[in-house]
Design an enzyme around this catalytic site. Structure first.
Site, PDB file in Angstrom:
ATOM      1  N   HIS A  96       6.122  41.832   9.020  1.00  0.00           N
ATOM      2  CA  HIS A  96       4.953  40.800   9.204  1.00  0.00           C
ATOM      3  C   HIS A  96       4.999  39.697   8.459  1.00  0.00           C
ATOM      4  CE1 HIS A  96       3.169  43.193   6.082  1.00  0.00           C
ATOM      5  NE2 HIS A  96       2.175  42.067   5.754  1.00  0.00           N
ATOM      6  N   PHE A  97       4.559  38.493   9.108  1.00  0.00           N
ATOM      7  CA  PHE A  97       4.257  37.205   8.385  1.00  0.00           C
ATOM      8  C   PHE A  97       3.063  36.995   8.481  1.00  0.00           C
ATOM      9  CE2 PHE A  97       8.859  37.440   9.341  1.00  0.00           C
ATOM     10  CZ  PHE A  97       9.424  36.989   8.461  1.00  0.00           C
TER      11      PHE A  97
END
Length: 559
Positions: A319-320
Site C-alpha cells: 500500500h501507498f
C-alpha cells in the site's frame, strides 16, 4: 548489549475474528467486492504521451529562502487556462487542459476552501472522501487537529494528533526484516469494509494508444467510441465510470481506500492489485500506479508516500499513502546537488532523469527528477528500492510535484531506538519518522510536545534517522549501480520477487504511524440521512446513488 526482537500477539480486525462472518453473504469486504463480475466506481488513467513529456515542472514550492506557499488559483492556470477547445459531448462546458484532463476554470473548492479540486481526479476523490467523513467512517475528526508551521528556515509543519496515538489500530507485529512473506491470516486490506473503497484505479494506457492509432486513420471512430464505451476501445485521456464491471483479466483491481486513522484531509490508501497478496515491497512495475496517481492530481499539495517494513510500515500488504497538506514539505524546498563521482558518475542519461543528493536537510536522501516518462522513472527508482530491500535497508518514498520528483530516503531510526542510541526525550515524543514525518510533517501525540516543538528539536529527531555520510554513500552506490538493470516488463504486471537472503535482522520497533484500521460498521442508517450520496456497501457500487456518480453505467471523460 545486543538488541532483541520481541513478538506480540496478532491484533485481528473485526472481519477476522469470526470465520463464519467472512462466509456470510451479507458481509461486504474488499475481497468480495473486487471479485470479477462485481461493479465498482473506476477511474481509468490514460494521459496523453505529449502531456506527460511536457509535465516536467519541479520545485513547486521554491526553496528555504521562499517560505510562501503558492496560490492554487495561480497554479491551476498552468494546466487549464481556458484556451483549449471545449471537450466534445460535455454538457457542463468544462474545458480541457493540455493533457486532456478537465478544468473548471475557477477550480472550485471543497472542505470549506481548505482543499481545492483542480482536476477531475481531485474532485472525485474528495467528494467520495467527504461522503465517508459525513457518514462517520473515520476514527476521529482530523480537520479539528491543531496544525502550525514551526518558526525557522525549514518551515517544519507540526500537528497535534492525539487520535493517531489513542484511536489508531495497534501495531500487529514487530518488524524484524524489510522483506517478509505475505501472511493472509494477519491484518490486510482485503478485510476492509466495502464502504471504505472510494474507487478503483485502472491502467488504460495500452488501450488508449490503440485507440489513437485507430482514430489517426478514421476521425469518425472517436464519436463512435465515446457513445459506446467498452473495454476494447478507450478514448485517449482518463475516464471515470461510476459502475464498471470488474473484468477477470488475470490482474486484480488496484483500489483507493480511505485511511480511517487519517493524518490530513483527503488521506487515502492506494493498494495495487489488492487481491493478489503482495507483500510491502517495491518493484519498478508496482511504482507505476502511485506515480500515475500523483500525475492525475493537478493539486501540488497532493503527495504520495511509501513506508517499507522497518521504516514504520506495519501492515505487510502492499500500500501507498496520500493526502493533501496545504503547506510545503521542508524536504521539497531543500537544495539538491550532484553526488560524488565515486558514488554515481554524472553523465547525461538518455531518459533525461536527474539523480541528485538532497542538501542542507537533516536526513540524507536522494531526489529523482523525471525525464521522458514515468516508466523510466519507475525503473530507476524501483530498482534502487529493490537493492535496498535486498540489503535489508529500511526506506521511505515521497512522490511530489505531480510525479515529477521522487525522494528516496533510507533510514535507521527504529534500529537506533532498539539499540538505545536515540535520546530518551526524543523517543518520549512518540514521533516515529515514517514518510510524511521524515519529510517534515511532524505528528505530536501530546499537547505539551506540540506546544514546545521547535526547529532545533525537529532537526535533532530527524538526524537520529539519517544514515551516516559513509553509510549513505556506500548504500547509494549499491542502489544506483547501472549494471543489471533490466527493462520494465511490457505488461507492467510482473510480481515483486521476495528475496530469500537478508543481511541480518532488524531490531524491533516501537509502534508506527503507518497503516490504517478497518472495522465493520453497524447502525449506519441514521448517519446516511445526512450524507449527500449513498455510502453504504451497496451504494459504493451503484451508479446513481452516490455523489461521485455520473449515472448508471456512465463513462465520464477526464481527458
Amino acid at each position: 548489549m545486543s538488541a532483541t526482537v520481541t513478538r506480540v500477539p496478532s491484533v485481528l480486525s473485526i472481519h477476522q475474528l469470526d470465520d463464519e462472518t467472512m462466509n456470510d453473504p451479507k458481509c461486504s469486504t474488499v475481497q468480495k467486492t473486487c471479485a470479477p463480475g462485481q461493479r465498482l466506481p473506476t477511474l481509468s488513467y490514460a494521459p496523453k504521451r505529449a502531456a506527460i513529456k511536457a509535465m516536467k515542472k519541479v520545485r513547486s514550492f521554491g526553496s528555504f529562502d521562499d517560505l510562501k506557499v503558492p496560490d492554487l488559483n495561480d497554479l491551476v492556470s498552468e494546466f487549464g487556462d481556458g484556451s483549449s477547445d471545449v471537450q466534445r459531448n460535455n454538457t457542463n462546458s468544462e474545458r480541457t487542459s493540455d493533457d486532456g484532463s478537465l478544468s473548471d476554470g475557477d477550480t472550485g473548492s471543497t472542505g470549506g476552501g481548505y482543499v481545492q479540486d483542480v482536476s477531475p481526479f481531485d474532485r472525485i476523490l474528495l467528494s467520495a472522501w467527504e461522503d465517508r467523513f459525513a457518514a462517520g467512517l473515520f476514527r476521529y475528526d482530523v480537520t479539528a487537529c491543531k496544525t502550525k508551521v514551526v518558526p525557522g528556515p525549514f518551515g517544519f509543519v507540526a500537528q497535534f494528533n492525539e487520535g493517531r496515538a489513542t484511536k489508531k489500530r495497534p501495531t500487529e507485529f514487530s518488524v524484524d526484516s524489510v522483506c517478509q512473506d505475505y501472511d493472509g491470516s494477519k491484518f490486510n486490506f482485503t478485510k476492509a469494509d466495502k464502504s471504505e473503497i472510494l474507487f478503483t484505479f485502472r491502467d488504460a494506457r495500452e488501450k488508449s494508444r490503440a485507440f489513437d492509432e485507430v482514430t489517426s486513420d478514421n476521425n469518425g471512430a472517436f464519436e463512435s467510441a465515446r457513445s459506446t464505451p467498452s473495454d476494447n476501445v478507450t478514448p485517449s485521456g482518463s475516464t471515470f465510470d461510476a459502475n464498471r464491471v470488474v473484468v477477470d483479466d488475470g490482474v486484480s483491481p488496484t483500489v483507493i481506500l480511505i485511511n480511517v486513522s487519517p493524518i490530513e484531509y483527503g488521506h487515502v490508501l492506494l493498494c495495487p492489485r489488492v487481491l493478489e497478496g503482495l507483500p510491502q515491497l517495491v518493484s519498478p512495475a508496482l511504482l507505476l500506479p502511485p506515480l500515475m496517481m500523483a500525475a492525475e492530481s493537478r493539486n501540488p499539495y497532493f503527495r504520495v508516500g511509501y513506508n517499507s517494513l522497518g521504516a514504520y510500515a506495519t501492515i505487510n500488504h502492499l500500500h501507498f499513502q496520500a493526502y493533501y497538506l496545504m503547506e510545503a514539505f521542508p524536504i521539497e524546498r531543500a537544495p539538491t546537488g550532484k553526488l560524488p563521482q565515486s558514488v554515481f558518475p554524472s553523465k547525461r542519461r538518455r531518459d533525461g532523469i536527474k539523480v541528485c543528493e538532497v542538501l542542507e536537510y537533516p536526513v540524507r536522501c536522494l531526489c529523482f527528477e523525471r525525464g521522458d516518462g514515468f516508466e523510466s522513472l519507475a525503473m530507476i527508482v524501483g530498482t534502487a528500492c529493490q537493492r535496498l530491500q535486498d540489503k535489508n535497508v529500511p526506506f521511505n518514498l515521497l512522490i511530489a510535484d505531480h510525479g515529477a520528483r521522487v525522494f528516496l530516503i533510507p533510514q535507521r531510526f527504529s534500529q537506533r531506538v532498539a539499540a538505545g542510541e536515540v535520546p530518551e526525550d526524543v523517543v518520549a515524543t512518540g514521533v516515529n519518522p515514517a514518510v510524511f514525518e521524515i519529510s517534515g510533517h511532524l505528528l505530536y501525540k501530546t499537547q505539551d510536545d506540540y506546544e514546545t516543538c521547535s526547529q532545533s528539536t525537529a532537526e535533532r529527531m530527524l538526524r537520529c534517522a539519517s544514515l551516516t555520510e559513509t553509510d549513505f554513500y556506500e548504500t547509494v552506490a549499491r542502489a544506483l549501480d547501472d549494471e543489471g538493470i533490466a527493462p520494465l516488463p511490457s505488461d507492467g504486471h510482473s510480481r515483486s520477487t521476495l528475496q530469500t537472503v537478508f543481511s541480518g535482522k532488524l531490531p524491533s520497533i516501537r509502534g508506527s504511524v503507518d497503516g490504517a484500521c478497518f472495522e465493520t460498521r453497524s447502525a449506519m442508517d441514521a448517519a446516511m440521512s445526512k450524507v449527500r450520496g449513498d455510502v453504504t456497501p451497496n451504494g459504493v457500487t451503484s451508479g446513481a446513488g452516490s455523489s461521485v456518480s455520473s449515472g448508471d453505467d456512465a463513462v465520464v471523460p477526464c481527458g
